[in-house]
Motif scaffolding. Structure first.
Motif, PDB file in Angstrom:
ATOM      1  N   PRO B  94       0.827  -1.211   0.000  1.00  0.00           N
ATOM      2  CA  PRO B  94       0.000   0.000   0.000  1.00  0.00           C
ATOM      3  C   PRO B  94       0.864   1.265   0.000  1.00  0.00           C
ATOM      4  N   ARG B  95       1.978   1.229   0.722  1.00  0.00           N
ATOM      5  CA  ARG B  95       2.842   2.409   0.749  1.00  0.00           C
ATOM      6  C   ARG B  95       3.375   2.727  -0.656  1.00  0.00           C
ATOM      7  N   GLY B  96       3.895   1.686  -1.325  1.00  0.00           N
ATOM      8  CA  GLY B  96       4.447   1.887  -2.658  1.00  0.00           C
ATOM      9  C   GLY B  96       3.376   2.337  -3.638  1.00  0.00           C
ATOM     10  N   PHE B  97       2.221   1.702  -3.547  1.00  0.00           N
ATOM     11  CA  PHE B  97       1.121   1.998  -4.458  1.00  0.00           C
ATOM     12  C   PHE B  97       0.628   3.433  -4.280  1.00  0.00           C
ATOM     13  N   LEU B  98       0.442   3.839  -3.042  1.00  0.00           N
ATOM     14  CA  LEU B  98      -0.066   5.190  -2.781  1.00  0.00           C
ATOM     15  C   LEU B  98       0.981   6.240  -3.146  1.00  0.00           C
ATOM     16  N   THR B  99       2.245   5.908  -2.901  1.00  0.00           N
ATOM     17  CA  THR B  99       3.312   6.836  -3.276  1.00  0.00           C
ATOM     18  C   THR B  99       3.330   7.027  -4.796  1.00  0.00           C
ATOM     19  N   PHE B 100       3.160   5.909  -5.508  1.00  0.00           N
ATOM     20  CA  PHE B 100       3.093   5.972  -6.973  1.00  0.00           C
ATOM     21  C   PHE B 100       1.925   6.853  -7.421  1.00  0.00           C
ATOM     22  N   ALA B 117       0.374   9.659   4.128  1.00  0.00           N
ATOM     23  CA  ALA B 117       0.119   9.428   5.562  1.00  0.00           C
ATOM     24  C   ALA B 117      -1.332   9.748   5.908  1.00  0.00           C
ATOM     25  N   ARG B 118      -1.858  10.823   5.326  1.00  0.00           N
ATOM     26  CA  ARG B 118      -3.236  11.229   5.609  1.00  0.00           C
ATOM     27  C   ARG B 118      -4.219  10.154   5.125  1.00  0.00           C
ATOM     28  N   ALA B 119      -3.999   9.673   3.903  1.00  0.00           N
ATOM     29  CA  ALA B 119      -4.903   8.667   3.345  1.00  0.00           C
ATOM     30  C   ALA B 119      -4.803   7.355   4.129  1.00  0.00           C
ATOM     31  N   VAL B 120      -3.586   6.983   4.509  1.00  0.00           N
ATOM     32  CA  VAL B 120      -3.375   5.758   5.276  1.00  0.00           C
ATOM     33  C   VAL B 120      -4.104   5.849   6.618  1.00  0.00           C
ATOM     34  N   SER B 124      -7.316   3.683   7.951  1.00  0.00           N
ATOM     35  CA  SER B 124      -6.736   2.754   8.933  1.00  0.00           C
ATOM     36  C   SER B 124      -5.930   1.644   8.255  1.00  0.00           C
ATOM     37  N   LEU B 125      -4.986   2.037   7.447  1.00  0.00           N
ATOM     38  CA  LEU B 125      -4.182   1.043   6.740  1.00  0.00           C
ATOM     39  C   LEU B 125      -2.818   0.815   7.399  1.00  0.00           C
ATOM     40  N   ASP B 126      -2.589   1.479   8.530  1.00  0.00           N
ATOM     41  CA  ASP B 126      -1.258   1.429   9.164  1.00  0.00           C
ATOM     42  C   ASP B 126      -0.720   0.013   9.331  1.00  0.00           C
ATOM     43  N   ARG B 127      -1.623  -0.875   9.724  1.00  0.00           N
ATOM     44  CA  ARG B 127      -1.220  -2.229  10.073  1.00  0.00           C
ATOM     45  C   ARG B 127      -0.668  -3.017   8.866  1.00  0.00           C
ATOM     46  N   THR B 135      -1.604  -9.961  -0.824  1.00  0.00           N
ATOM     47  CA  THR B 135      -1.793 -10.777   0.370  1.00  0.00           C
ATOM     48  C   THR B 135      -2.890 -10.217   1.280  1.00  0.00           C
ATOM     49  N   LEU B 136      -3.467  -9.076   0.909  1.00  0.00           N
ATOM     50  CA  LEU B 136      -4.448  -8.445   1.795  1.00  0.00           C
ATOM     51  C   LEU B 136      -5.849  -9.017   1.593  1.00  0.00           C
ATOM     52  N   SER B 137      -6.682  -8.870   2.629  1.00  0.00           N
ATOM     53  CA  SER B 137      -8.071  -9.300   2.522  1.00  0.00           C
ATOM     54  C   SER B 137      -8.826  -8.345   1.594  1.00  0.00           C
ATOM     55  N   LYS B 138     -10.003  -8.818   1.178  1.00  0.00           N
ATOM     56  CA  LYS B 138     -10.818  -8.029   0.257  1.00  0.00           C
ATOM     57  C   LYS B 138     -11.127  -6.641   0.836  1.00  0.00           C
ATOM     58  N   GLY B 139     -11.411  -6.633   2.124  1.00  0.00           N
ATOM     59  CA  GLY B 139     -11.742  -5.367   2.776  1.00  0.00           C
ATOM     60  C   GLY B 139     -10.588  -4.385   2.744  1.00  0.00           C
ATOM     61  N   PHE B 140      -9.403  -4.891   3.018  1.00  0.00           N
ATOM     62  CA  PHE B 140      -8.222  -4.024   2.988  1.00  0.00           C
ATOM     63  C   PHE B 140      -7.931  -3.537   1.581  1.00  0.00           C
ATOM     64  N   ARG B 141      -8.109  -4.430   0.611  1.00  0.00           N
ATOM     65  CA  ARG B 141      -7.844  -4.015  -0.771  1.00  0.00           C
ATOM     66  C   ARG B 141      -8.763  -2.885  -1.177  1.00  0.00           C
ATOM     67  N   ARG B 142     -10.031  -3.021  -0.782  1.00  0.00           N
ATOM     68  CA  ARG B 142     -11.004  -1.969  -1.097  1.00  0.00           C
ATOM     69  C   ARG B 142     -10.566  -0.654  -0.450  1.00  0.00           C
ATOM     70  N   ARG B 143     -10.053  -0.761   0.774  1.00  0.00           N
ATOM     71  CA  ARG B 143      -9.640   0.462   1.475  1.00  0.00           C
ATOM     72  C   ARG B 143      -8.382   1.063   0.842  1.00  0.00           C
ATOM     73  N   VAL B 144      -7.515   0.209   0.306  1.00  0.00           N
ATOM     74  CA  VAL B 144      -6.341   0.729  -0.409  1.00  0.00           C
ATOM     75  C   VAL B 144      -6.821   1.525  -1.632  1.00  0.00           C
ATOM     76  N   GLY B 145      -7.821   0.969  -2.323  1.00  0.00           N
ATOM     77  CA  GLY B 145      -8.385   1.661  -3.487  1.00  0.00           C
ATOM     78  C   GLY B 145      -9.004   3.003  -3.104  1.00  0.00           C
ATOM     79  N   LEU B 146      -9.693   3.005  -1.970  1.00  0.00           N
ATOM     80  CA  LEU B 146     -10.303   4.251  -1.490  1.00  0.00           C
ATOM     81  C   LEU B 146      -9.235   5.265  -1.102  1.00  0.00           C
ATOM     82  N   ALA B 147      -8.185   4.767  -0.462  1.00  0.00           N
ATOM     83  CA  ALA B 147      -7.094   5.661  -0.060  1.00  0.00           C
ATOM     84  C   ALA B 147      -6.497   6.321  -1.297  1.00  0.00           C
ATOM     85  N   GLN B 148      -6.335   5.536  -2.350  1.00  0.00           N
ATOM     86  CA  GLN B 148      -5.814   6.059  -3.617  1.00  0.00           C
ATOM     87  C   GLN B 148      -6.743   7.148  -4.169  1.00  0.00           C
ATOM     88  N   ALA B 149      -8.057   6.955  -3.994  1.00  0.00           N
ATOM     89  CA  ALA B 149      -9.016   7.904  -4.559  1.00  0.00           C
ATOM     90  C   ALA B 149      -9.017   9.240  -3.811  1.00  0.00           C
TER      91      ALA B 149
END
Lengths: 241, 328
Positions: B94-100, B117-120, B124-127, B135-149
């Motif tokens: 998630p860090r690499g993806f959001l940085t990109f 950092a704000r999006a993370v 609540s993606l810190d963990r 390797t992330l669960s569906k819920g986390f993946r969705r949240r990574v997508g939202l963080a990107q948005a």
């Protein structure tokens, strides 16, 4: 064309985030060694040059470069990240160029890692290092041309295997058009024209130390043409979802 | 000023199929538009045209007055988009993806790190920040997508099923997040979940087979349901005469009915077009008179009934062809 650098960085890192980079580099180095020393008769020839290495390089690239290129767009289409990429504020051309350059840089790294050959040949004798430099530059240009083909073909499908087979086929045509066996199919005049499109013919000249500006223009034009096609194929890919 | 997001008569045809058929919309800052419709109604296709992924067959999309077709990069800069299925590069963290994503949006150095950092934090993606996304669960993946948005604090947010695959707690968090961002953004959320519309949306647009069949507030949407805007209240027998008189005076009450209850009191059934005004006025009257009201109950109307009523033509058609496959 904006944003190509972010794409380039992401893509280049992506190679090393997966086993792809290491598998590719190891296989490339082992095979180029096998071809140079065993098939090419590096020692038996008793000449201090890298012709045995360069002679088999087009054939090695014919299979290995499409393997690098096949994932470029097919994977993005399959996983849905193409939509993400195309809705970020980067031009489509920027994405095409960024991805291509990253793949090219990666093959350059692999090519660069054959440097022990250069050391060996310099240790054993006094080769024409100008010809070697020219050969390496030619190899890099040829890799770019193979990659351009592979990248464009990869944008036509979601299936990486299909992309691989198609681009090997197209690359094969561009490689063999200079062989005598192919030339025999054409009248002399036509055959000479066809041979001009052959990577093999061009690269053989370059690796003997004759890097002509026309060769550089040839490869650059070819790369540009395939990147242009790549863009067109991507427009179709968006419509196809 | 130009609307934050505008669709002008968007049409999308795929061969002989018209997926989107003249959809026009304007979305302003402060609005959360719930985009509803059955599967295949054209929600996702519309969003893909608004975000510039698909070129419309006809019509135009504008973001902050900028044409998506003429100046896609400027339009895209103002949009945060969560595509259907929340695609992300599986081999990245998630860090690499959001940085990109931040870099493609022109953020560099400290600004980039702060945005990530704000999006993370917001999602609540810190963990999981340094685990690969695959390797992330569906819920986390969705949240990574939202963080990107939401990363670049865009003026326009377009979210295709943002809560799909989340558990009830996560759904709640995402709705709070959307609600918190509402006031200075124009937001479109597509969803199947009707309660979500009630929870976060200020406006509902229902589309069916590529056309808008409803555009209004959630209250109006619910008002389409049979029995909507109906308030039931039980009052003591001695208050009935007064109550009838006062309720009849209210403009908000369009119909009134009363029935005695088994224990000698009276149940009033009051109907009105605007159920919010209805409940406000009626409770005002009851409070003013000091009646001991009981069982004050608003028949909310069932959202899924409205949904079905407005989009059921196709279902009817299929029912009449019982057992036959209807091929698209």
């Amino acid at each position: 064309m904006t944003g190509w650098l972010s794409i380039f960085k992401r893509e280049f890192r992506a190679y090393f985030a997966t086993p792809l980079a290491y598998v590719f580099i190891v296989i490339f180095l082992v095979l180029s060694g096998v071809f140079t020393f065993f098939v090419g008769g590096f020692y038996e020839r008793g000449q201090a040059d890298l012709l045995p290495f360069f002679a088999y390089l087009p054939w090695l690239y014919l299979f290995l470069i499409p393997a690098v290129a096949m994932r470029l767009w097919a994977e993005e289409r399959k996983s849905g990240t193409l939509e993400l990429l195309m809705t970020l504020p980067i031009g489509i051309s920027g994405a095409v160029v960024g991805k291509f350059l990253a793949a090219w840089a990666f093959t350059a790294v692999a090519l660069g890692l054959t440097f022990p050959l250069v050391i060996t040949v310099n240790f054993l004798g006094s080769p024409d290092n100008g010809a070697i430099v020219s050969g390496y530059l030619g190899a890099l240009l040829m890799a770019g041309a193979y990659l351009g083909i592979g990248a464009a073909v990869s944008a036509t499908t979601k299936n990486q295997v299909v992309a691989f087979v198609l681009s090997v086929t197209v690359c094969f045509l561009f490689t063999v058009s200079g062989l005598e066996i192919v030339q025999a199919f054409f009248p002399d005049a036509v055959g000479k024209e066809v041979a001009k499109f052959s990577f093999l013919t061009r690269f053989n000249d370059i690796s003997r130390g004759v890097l002509d500006l026309r060769d550089v223009i040839y490869f650059a034009t070819l790369i540009g043409f395939w990147l242009f096609l790549n863009r067109l194929f991507l427009d179709n890919a968006r419509e196809a979802g | 000023m130009a609307p934050r997001l505008e669709a002008r008569s968007l049409v999308k045809r795929f061969g002989p199929i018209t997926a989107v058929d003249h959809i026009s919309l304007k979305v302003e800052a402060g609005e959360v538009l719930g985009f509803l419709g059955p599967n295949g109604a054209g929600k996702t296709t519309t969003m893909k045209m608004l975000t510039g992924f698909l070129d419309p067959s006809e019509g135009e999309a504008y973001v902050g007055g900028v044409s998506v077709a003429d100046d896609p990069e400027r339009a895209k800069r103002q949009i945060g988009y969560l595509p259907e299925g929340a695609p992300a590069y599986g081999d990245m963290t998630p860090r690499g993806f959001l940085t990109f994503a931040a870099e493609t949006r022109g953020l560099t150095g400290a600004a980039r790190d702060a945005a990530v950092a704000r999006a993370v934090h917001a999602l609540s993606l810190d963990r999981v920040i340094d685990q690969t996304i695959e390797t992330l669960s569906k819920g986390f993946r969705r949240r990574v997508g939202l963080a990107q948005a939401i990363l670049h604090d865009p003026d326009v947010l377009i979210l295709d099923e943002p809560t799909d695959g989340l558990d009830p707690n996560q759904k709640h968090d995402v709705r709070n997040l959307i609600d918190g961002m509402r006031k200075d953004k124009a937001i479109i959320v597509s969803t199947h979940i009707l309660e979500e519309v009630e929870a976060v949306c200020t406006r509902v647009v229902l589309i069916d087979r590529g056309r808008i069949v409803f555009d209004g507030t959630p209250a109006e949407f619910r008002g389409r349901a049979e029995g909507a805007g109906t308030l039931r209240v039980i009052l003591p027998a001695d208050a009935v005469e007064d109550a009838v008189e006062q309720f009849e005076d209210l403009d908000e009450v369009s119909a009134m009915d009363r029935h005695p209850t088994p224990d000698g009191r009276v149940r009033f059934t009051l109907t009105g077009d605007d159920r919010i005004a209805l409940i406000n006025r009626v409770t005002g009257v009851i409070d003013g008179a000091g009646w001991p009201a009981d069982e004050l109950e608003l028949d909310a109307g069932r959202l899924d009934e409205v949904f079905r009523a407005l989009t059921s033509r196709e279902t009817d058609h299929q029912d009449s062809n019982q057992g036959q496959e209807v091929r698209a």
